[in-house]
Design a protein around this motif. Sequence first.
Motif, short mmCIF file in Angstrom:
data_model
loop_
_atom_site.label_atom_id
_atom_site.label_comp_id
_atom_site.label_asym_id
_atom_site.label_seq_id
_atom_site.Cartn_x
_atom_site.Cartn_y
_atom_site.Cartn_z
N ASP A 243 -5.33 30.39 -8.59
CA ASP A 243 -5.23 28.96 -8.83
C ASP A 243 -4.33 28.38 -7.75
N GLY A 244 -4.93 27.81 -6.72
CA GLY A 244 -4.15 27.29 -5.60
C GLY A 244 -3.50 28.43 -4.84
N PHE A 245 -2.16 28.40 -4.76
CA PHE A 245 -1.42 29.47 -4.07
C PHE A 245 -0.81 30.46 -5.05
N THR A 246 -1.30 30.49 -6.29
CA THR A 246 -0.80 31.42 -7.29
C THR A 246 -1.93 32.32 -7.74
N ALA A 247 -1.66 33.62 -7.74
CA ALA A 247 -2.64 34.60 -8.19
C ALA A 247 -2.10 35.32 -9.41
N SER B 57 2.85 34.58 -5.79
CA SER B 57 2.61 33.54 -4.79
C SER B 57 1.77 34.09 -3.64
N LEU B 58 0.78 33.31 -3.23
CA LEU B 58 -0.05 33.66 -2.07
C LEU B 58 0.38 32.87 -0.83
N PHE B 59 1.48 32.16 -0.93
CA PHE B 59 1.93 31.26 0.14
C PHE B 59 2.06 31.99 1.48
N MET B 60 2.52 33.23 1.47
CA MET B 60 2.73 33.96 2.72
C MET B 60 1.44 34.50 3.33
N MET B 61 0.32 34.34 2.63
CA MET B 61 -0.95 34.87 3.12
C MET B 61 -1.95 33.77 3.47
N GLN B 62 -1.46 32.61 3.85
CA GLN B 62 -2.34 31.48 4.14
C GLN B 62 -3.28 31.75 5.30
N HIS C 9 5.89 41.81 -3.13
CA HIS C 9 7.33 42.01 -2.94
C HIS C 9 8.05 40.75 -3.39
N VAL C 10 8.95 40.90 -4.32
CA VAL C 10 9.74 39.80 -4.92
C VAL C 10 8.89 38.58 -5.26
N GLY C 11 7.71 38.82 -5.84
CA GLY C 11 6.86 37.73 -6.31
C GLY C 11 5.91 37.14 -5.29
N TYR C 12 5.87 37.71 -4.09
CA TYR C 12 4.99 37.22 -3.04
C TYR C 12 4.01 38.31 -2.61
N ALA C 13 2.75 37.96 -2.48
CA ALA C 13 1.77 38.87 -1.87
C ALA C 13 2.05 38.84 -0.37
N ILE C 14 2.22 40.03 0.23
CA ILE C 14 2.59 40.06 1.65
C ILE C 14 1.51 40.65 2.54
N GLN C 15 0.56 41.40 1.97
CA GLN C 15 -0.56 41.90 2.77
C GLN C 15 -1.63 42.48 1.87
#
Length: 76
Positions: free
Chosen positions: A13-17, A29-34, A47-53
């Motif tokens: 949903d937007g930048f949240t998975a 949060s998907l913010f770091m994978m734009q 990692h700490v709530g963010y998808a990083i790869q």
Amino acid sequence: MCLAIPMQIESIDGFTARCAAKGVWRDVSLFMMQDAPPEVGDFVMVHVGYAIQKVTEADARSAWELLDQILEENGA
């Protein structure tokens, strides 16, 4: 020590998975994978709530096995 945990995306949903791993669900949060947005069904390192790869399913399963082994050996 910092760890990233592999999780599978169940919905976006937007930048949240909404992600799951071994019976645990988290909003990530998907913010770091734009630049390379993942899709439902993809596996991501969290990692700490963010998808990083993105990672393959095989890599995710290998990581889960290694983490289970570490926890088992340390009596957790």
